[in-house]
Scaffold this motif. Structure first.
Motif, PDB file in Angstrom:
ATOM      1  N   ASP A 105     -11.607  -0.926   1.783  1.00  0.00           N
ATOM      2  CA  ASP A 105     -10.231  -1.265   2.001  1.00  0.00           C
ATOM      3  C   ASP A 105      -9.425  -0.593   3.187  1.00  0.00           C
ATOM      4  O   ASP A 105      -8.371  -0.417   2.915  1.00  0.00           O
ATOM      5  CB  ASP A 105      -9.550  -1.276   0.548  1.00  0.00           C
ATOM      6  CG  ASP A 105      -9.676   0.204  -0.215  1.00  0.00           C
ATOM      7  OD1 ASP A 105     -10.437   1.048   0.696  1.00  0.00           O
ATOM      8  OD2 ASP A 105      -9.396   0.350  -1.134  1.00  0.00           O
ATOM      9  N   GLY A 106     -10.097  -0.420   4.260  1.00  0.00           N
ATOM     10  CA  GLY A 106      -9.386  -0.048   5.361  1.00  0.00           C
ATOM     11  C   GLY A 106      -8.396  -0.986   5.662  1.00  0.00           C
ATOM     12  O   GLY A 106      -8.322  -2.170   5.314  1.00  0.00           O
ATOM     13  N   TYR A 107      -7.391  -0.727   6.729  1.00  0.00           N
ATOM     14  CA  TYR A 107      -6.351  -1.654   7.339  1.00  0.00           C
ATOM     15  C   TYR A 107      -7.082  -2.812   7.783  1.00  0.00           C
ATOM     16  O   TYR A 107      -6.697  -3.928   7.912  1.00  0.00           O
ATOM     17  CB  TYR A 107      -5.459  -0.943   8.268  1.00  0.00           C
ATOM     18  CG  TYR A 107      -4.375  -1.810   8.674  1.00  0.00           C
ATOM     19  CD1 TYR A 107      -3.179  -2.108   7.547  1.00  0.00           C
ATOM     20  CD2 TYR A 107      -4.136  -2.354   9.929  1.00  0.00           C
ATOM     21  CE1 TYR A 107      -2.060  -2.730   8.012  1.00  0.00           C
ATOM     22  CE2 TYR A 107      -3.258  -3.155  10.063  1.00  0.00           C
ATOM     23  CZ  TYR A 107      -2.127  -3.450   9.388  1.00  0.00           C
ATOM     24  OH  TYR A 107      -0.960  -3.914   9.504  1.00  0.00           O
TER      25      TYR A 107
ATOM     26  N   ARG B 254      -5.441   6.447   2.799  1.00  0.00           N
ATOM     27  CA  ARG B 254      -5.508   6.223   1.248  1.00  0.00           C
ATOM     28  C   ARG B 254      -6.991   5.647   0.929  1.00  0.00           C
ATOM     29  O   ARG B 254      -7.727   6.108   0.011  1.00  0.00           O
ATOM     30  CB  ARG B 254      -4.503   4.925   0.774  1.00  0.00           C
ATOM     31  CG  ARG B 254      -4.407   4.692  -0.434  1.00  0.00           C
ATOM     32  CD  ARG B 254      -3.339   3.711  -0.911  1.00  0.00           C
ATOM     33  NE  ARG B 254      -2.052   4.205  -0.669  1.00  0.00           N
ATOM     34  CZ  ARG B 254      -1.036   3.311  -0.285  1.00  0.00           C
ATOM     35  NH1 ARG B 254      -1.251   2.198   0.348  1.00  0.00           N
ATOM     36  NH2 ARG B 254       0.362   3.823  -0.267  1.00  0.00           N
TER      37      ARG B 254
ATOM     38  N   PRO C 156       1.729   2.170  18.502  1.00  0.00           N
ATOM     39  CA  PRO C 156       1.818   1.651  17.243  1.00  0.00           C
ATOM     40  C   PRO C 156       2.642   2.739  16.102  1.00  0.00           C
ATOM     41  O   PRO C 156       3.429   2.276  15.482  1.00  0.00           O
ATOM     42  CB  PRO C 156       0.723   1.365  16.770  1.00  0.00           C
ATOM     43  CG  PRO C 156      -0.392   1.997  17.691  1.00  0.00           C
ATOM     44  CD  PRO C 156       0.497   2.126  18.796  1.00  0.00           C
ATOM     45  N   ALA C 157       2.255   3.904  16.436  1.00  0.00           N
ATOM     46  CA  ALA C 157       2.646   4.892  15.574  1.00  0.00           C
ATOM     47  C   ALA C 157       4.324   5.193  15.632  1.00  0.00           C
ATOM     48  O   ALA C 157       5.096   5.015  14.637  1.00  0.00           O
ATOM     49  CB  ALA C 157       2.096   6.150  15.612  1.00  0.00           C
TER      50      ALA C 157
ATOM     51  N   HIS D 102      -1.011  -5.547  -0.543  1.00  0.00           N
ATOM     52  CA  HIS D 102      -2.289  -5.339  -0.304  1.00  0.00           C
ATOM     53  C   HIS D 102      -2.767  -4.471  -1.463  1.00  0.00           C
ATOM     54  O   HIS D 102      -3.995  -4.156  -1.967  1.00  0.00           O
ATOM     55  CB  HIS D 102      -2.459  -4.432   1.063  1.00  0.00           C
ATOM     56  CG  HIS D 102      -3.763  -4.101   1.736  1.00  0.00           C
ATOM     57  ND1 HIS D 102      -4.396  -4.835   2.090  1.00  0.00           N
ATOM     58  CD2 HIS D 102      -4.456  -2.988   1.390  1.00  0.00           C
ATOM     59  CE1 HIS D 102      -5.490  -4.420   2.512  1.00  0.00           C
ATOM     60  NE2 HIS D 102      -5.688  -3.157   1.899  1.00  0.00           N
ATOM     61  N   LEU D 103      -1.813  -3.505  -2.179  1.00  0.00           N
ATOM     62  CA  LEU D 103      -2.004  -2.619  -3.141  1.00  0.00           C
ATOM     63  C   LEU D 103      -2.480  -3.592  -4.608  1.00  0.00           C
ATOM     64  O   LEU D 103      -2.400  -2.907  -5.364  1.00  0.00           O
ATOM     65  CB  LEU D 103      -1.133  -1.429  -3.368  1.00  0.00           C
ATOM     66  CG  LEU D 103      -1.168  -0.457  -2.352  1.00  0.00           C
ATOM     67  CD1 LEU D 103      -0.079   0.677  -2.247  1.00  0.00           C
ATOM     68  CD2 LEU D 103      -2.514   0.126  -2.485  1.00  0.00           C
TER      69      LEU D 103
ATOM     70  N   LEU E  61      -2.889   4.437  15.645  1.00  0.00           N
ATOM     71  CA  LEU E  61      -2.134   4.600  14.494  1.00  0.00           C
ATOM     72  C   LEU E  61      -3.054   4.934  13.522  1.00  0.00           C
ATOM     73  O   LEU E  61      -2.851   5.987  12.573  1.00  0.00           O
ATOM     74  CB  LEU E  61      -1.687   2.951  14.140  1.00  0.00           C
ATOM     75  CG  LEU E  61      -0.573   2.999  13.104  1.00  0.00           C
ATOM     76  CD1 LEU E  61       0.534   3.826  13.392  1.00  0.00           C
ATOM     77  CD2 LEU E  61      -0.164   1.473  12.836  1.00  0.00           C
TER      78      LEU E  61
ATOM     79  N   THR F  98       2.144  -4.048   2.748  1.00  0.00           N
ATOM     80  CA  THR F  98       1.042  -3.131   2.065  1.00  0.00           C
ATOM     81  C   THR F  98       1.107  -3.017   0.648  1.00  0.00           C
ATOM     82  O   THR F  98      -0.157  -2.800   0.318  1.00  0.00           O
ATOM     83  CB  THR F  98       1.375  -1.644   2.756  1.00  0.00           C
ATOM     84  OG1 THR F  98       3.025  -1.588   2.634  1.00  0.00           O
ATOM     85  CG2 THR F  98       1.330  -1.404   4.331  1.00  0.00           C
TER      86      THR F  98
ATOM     87  N   LEU G  99      -1.947   3.206  25.207  1.00  0.00           N
ATOM     88  CA  LEU G  99      -3.077   2.624  25.000  1.00  0.00           C
ATOM     89  C   LEU G  99      -3.431   1.157  25.701  1.00  0.00           C
ATOM     90  O   LEU G  99      -4.627   0.671  25.925  1.00  0.00           O
ATOM     91  CB  LEU G  99      -2.965   1.975  23.412  1.00  0.00           C
ATOM     92  CG  LEU G  99      -3.456   3.486  22.444  1.00  0.00           C
ATOM     93  CD1 LEU G  99      -3.125   2.945  21.072  1.00  0.00           C
ATOM     94  CD2 LEU G  99      -4.979   3.377  22.733  1.00  0.00           C
TER      95      LEU G  99
ATOM     96  N   ILE H  66      -2.307   3.406   4.980  1.00  0.00           N
ATOM     97  CA  ILE H  66      -3.461   2.430   4.065  1.00  0.00           C
ATOM     98  C   ILE H  66      -4.801   2.963   4.632  1.00  0.00           C
ATOM     99  O   ILE H  66      -5.683   3.221   3.541  1.00  0.00           O
ATOM    100  CB  ILE H  66      -3.237   1.054   4.618  1.00  0.00           C
ATOM    101  CG1 ILE H  66      -2.066   0.530   4.442  1.00  0.00           C
ATOM    102  CG2 ILE H  66      -4.566   0.296   4.193  1.00  0.00           C
ATOM    103  CD1 ILE H  66      -1.726  -0.906   4.692  1.00  0.00           C
TER     104      ILE H  66
END
Lengths: 342, 217, 230
Positions: B103-105, B183, A132-133, A186-187, B135, A183, C186, B180
């Motif tokens: 508020d984690g992902y 943060r 994913p990264a 989300h904020l 990730l 994102t 993974l 996220i």
């Protein structure tokens, strides 16, 4: 593919595939124009891997290599996969994804014509789940005027993983427009505040909206030359527009416009090039309509409420599973039988 | 009729017999193991605490020196939690708090953090989370030392602006593509420090005083 | 139990009726916990222990249990044994107990345990039953070990990671980093890797069987051997 009675165009598999590849060129050209030539490197890498693994698998399965290799279907898988992963992806990522697509998703299921899932989308799913990264390192378009890597520096990153001194990945890459949207929402930002950010253009993401337009043009060419039928792309885009439209009209501060959804992520390339894979889509017109509408609905749900920024690939795979069922219920009734079921 | 009753009773008696034997075996095993289990669980808890408060820095029985803390918005907790105080010669060294980043992902991230008497963080660890593998999971100490970037940090010099990830203009690093998660953690740790500042004296009070503060022995 | 019966029970458990590859029973723990060699083997051995003891204790009482309450009694015996194993692991292998978590109590619901109790131990003498439970458990453990090993190797590039949870901190150095500087794949560790891996193992076993059959057809084996196989 040839076994399907509903494709009547008297063209051979390799002719069709060649034209599909040709139809991808406008989108790729715009990609290079806006984001630089790195994408050509991943397309080349994917193509070489696809042809090599295809040849090896054909040999292992005691199938004639030359006729199958020259049907261009492996090349199409390679191109679609390369176009759905970040151009700056390290070389091994492209190789692993393509090899998985050809070896597992295509040949372990019995090769072209027997595979249940779109191989390119399986390759993509494997990569986004496993790495994913790396799958978030998208290039920033030229027009935003940020720091840019030249071609040699891009090559050095793809093959050695080294960036020029003093540069971080964050400085030369960005999240996709869909990801950023998610994102920022989300904020607590509103859609209009987010759309004012420089990465967005007229319809969706700066640059990427034009690439999507390029794929749409190529797709229309396929539509008018009757290589693909209208059902899949039009129903897909229509449903996506309708669902996104309802949410947008209802609450425009949290839900973006239908056009944004059309021109973001893989919607366009998916509608014209991925869903339309004749092997993994239903055979009847009615079946195609159900298939495309379901894929659009799933794409929207995953994009807006799911854990991944784009939903095209997973929507395709999930609908691929339903194809045998859809085919079973939409097959014309056999004469003399009470219903179409056996 | 009588035969049916008899066979029913026999069957029931049979089942009761096996149930009694089973219960006896379980009771015996429990009797043999429960002390060991209690000791193991305590040892594990101590092992976690010792990661963020060095055992050499205190001399009290930290697990016994506990106080109950009501649910608090600053800690992100919704139920009562337990805090432990480390002391050396009676003087407070650090307090170990539980905190939650809501508020984690992918939902809540449970944290344990130790704050020294002077307001500096002794350390933070992630106890449980559901972030994306590969990730957002670099917050685990086993995967990445990122979480140790909180060591020694405090609100003594840094304010709310610095207590953010670099992307938002703060001081904390994060990995490209996954902001996220860090943060949420930076926010939760910052709020926990605010909680500490507001409740410092209650937290470090001797156990008798804590009875009043926490409302529970 | 004569030598032939003994051989057949062993052969059935390890290969011909292998719970993981042929009967396909107890797949939930098989798929969920096979993400590393240590986890897989630990759960496999715990299951083997339960299966041996449950078969061994069900066989001697089989004639005293009325047919109608057969299943509740079997479940009771299995549940007691699993809880005993759970207490022991909680006390003496705490790290492993936490990692395996819910899958230890879930051994009760693992259908392979009840299946052997019902189809073998309720019809056979204690010694043969114990051997059957043990061999079936070992067959499952072998599949778990291969699956766990392959998934860990491809997923993380290591073998035996987490061995310290089972054998104490002293074993920390036993972890083998087969591929240094590995990026990690993974997919292999996540649930899809379990399904793909098991699919490939089953395919592999079928391939070996087919090859053995083809070989047998081209040069027929002696009769006595056939009898054992049959």
């Amino acid at each position: 593919m040839l076994s399907s009675p509903f494709i009547t165009t008297p063209t051979s598999v390799n002719q069709i595939m060649l034209r599909v590849l040709l139809a991808l060129i406008p989108g790729i050209a715009l990609y290079v124009w806006y984001f630089g030539p790195a994408i050509l490197v991943s397309i080349t890498l994917a193509s070489i891997t696809a042809l090599a693994t295809e040849a090896v698998m054909l040999k292992l399965r005691d199938r004639p290599i030359k006729p199958f290799l020259s049907d261009h279907s492996a090349l199409l898988t390679a191109w679609l996969l390369a176009l759905s992963i970040p151009p700056l992806a390290p070389w091994w990522l492209v190789v692993v994804g393509t090899a998985f697509a050809i070896v597992v998703a295509k040949h372990l299921y019995g090769g072209l014509g027997s595979n249940a899932f779109n191989p390119a989308m399986i390759g993509y799913a494997v990569l986004i789940i496993s790495f994913p990264a790396h799958m978030t390192h998208w290039l920033t378009p030229h027009a935003l005027g940020g720091i840019e890597l030249d071609f040699a520096q891009q090559l050095s990153y793809i093959f050695h993983g080294t960036l020029p001194a003093g540069l971080t990945l964050d400085a030369v890459t960005m999240a996709t427009p869909l990801d950023t949207l998610k994102t920022q929402l989300h904020l607590g930002l509103s859609v209009s505040e987010i759309r004012d950010m420089p990465i967005y253009g007229r319809l969706a993401g700066h640059g990427s909206e034009m690439v999507a337009l390029g794929f749409a043009i190529g797709g229309l060419y396929l539509l008018f030359t009757r290589i693909i039928s209208w059902h899949l792309p039009l129903v897909y885009l229509g449903t996506l527009f309708a669902v996104a439209g309802i949410f947008h009209v209802f609450d425009p501060t949290h839900y973006v416009t239908p056009l944004f959804h059309w021109f973001s992520g893989a919607a366009m390339i998916g509608a014209f090039f991925i869903l339309t894979d004749p092997v993994t889509s239903p055979t009847t017109a009615k079946g195609k309509i159900i298939f495309a509408a379901g894929a659009a609905l799933l794409t929207y749900l995953i994009r807006v409420f799911g854990g991944f920024p784009d939903g095209m690939a997973f929507a395709t795979i999930l609908m691929n599973i339903c194809v045998p069922l859809i085919d079973l219920y939409t097959q014309p009734k056999v004469f003399g039988k009470k219903d179409g079921l056996l | 009729m009588r035969r049916i009753v008899r066979s029913t009773l026999q069957t029931a008696a049979n089942l009761v017999f096996f149930a009694i034997i089973g219960t006896a075996i379980l009771a015996a095993t429990y009797g043999m193991t429960h002390e060991v289990i209690e000791r193991t669980v305590e040892a594990e808890k101590l092992k976690l605490i010792s990661q963020i408060v060095p055992p050499a820095s205190y001399d009290n029985d930290i697990l016994k020196d506990e106080r109950h803390i009501e649910a608090d918005a600053l800690l992100g907790t919704t139920t009562q939690t337990v805090a432990h105080v480390a002391r050396r010669k009676g003087e407070p060294v650090a307090v170990v708090l539980e905190s939650i980043a809501p508020d984690g992902y992918a939902g809540k991230i449970a944290l344990i953090l130790a704050i020294r008497a002077n307001g500096e963080l002794a350390g933070v660890r992630v106890v449980s989370h559901k972030e994306t593998p590969g990730l957002g999971d670099y917050i685990e100490i086993a995967k990445n030392p990122w979480i140790t970037s909180f060591d020694g940090k405090s609100r003594n010099i840094w304010g709310d602006k610095e207590w953010q990830v670099k992307k938002d203009g703060g001081q904390f690093e994060h990995m490209a593509g996954a902001t996220i998660t860090p943060r949420a953690i930076v926010k939760a740790v910052n709020r926990s420090l605010l909680y500490f500042a507001a409740h410092r004296d209650e937290l470090f009070a001797e156990n008798i005083a804590a009875t009043h503060a926490g409302g529970k022995p | 139990m004569n030598a032939n019966e003994f051989k057949e029970i062993v052969h059935n458990g390890l290969w011909k009726q292998n719970p993981g590859l042929v009967q396909l029973l107890g797949l939930c723990p098989l798929l969920a916990i096979s993400n590393s060699l240590v986890n897989a083997v630990s759960l496999g051995l715990a299951t083997t222990l339960v299966m041996t003891l449950s078969s061994a204790s069900i066989a001697p009482v089989r004639s005293y249990v009325p047919n109608e309450i057969r299943i509740p009694v079997f479940v009771l015996i299995i549940a007691v044994l699993v809880t005993v194993v759970q207490y022991l692991m909680n006390a003496y292998m705490y790290g492993l107990y936490v990692v395996l978590g819910i899958f230890i109590p879930l051994i009760v619901t693992n259908c392979i345990v009840l299946a052997r109790a019902e189809s073998f131990a309720s019809k056979n003498p204690p010694l043969a039953s114990a051997l059957d439970g043990f061999m079936m458990g070992l067959g499952l453990t072998a599949v778990l070990a291969v699956l766990g090993g392959v998934r860990e190797l491809i997923g993380k590039g290591t073998l035996l990671s987490g061995i310290d949870l089972a054998l104490g901190d002293g074993a920390k150095d036993w972890v083998i980093h087969v591929i240094p500087d590995y990026h990690g794949f993974l997919l292999a560790i996540l649930p899809p890797g379990a399904f793909i891996g098991l699919g490939l193992l089953i395919a592999g076993k079928n391939w070996l069987n087919l090859r053995a059959e083809a070989k047998a057809r081209s040069n027929p084996a002696p009769l006595s051997n056939e009898a054992v196989q049959g």
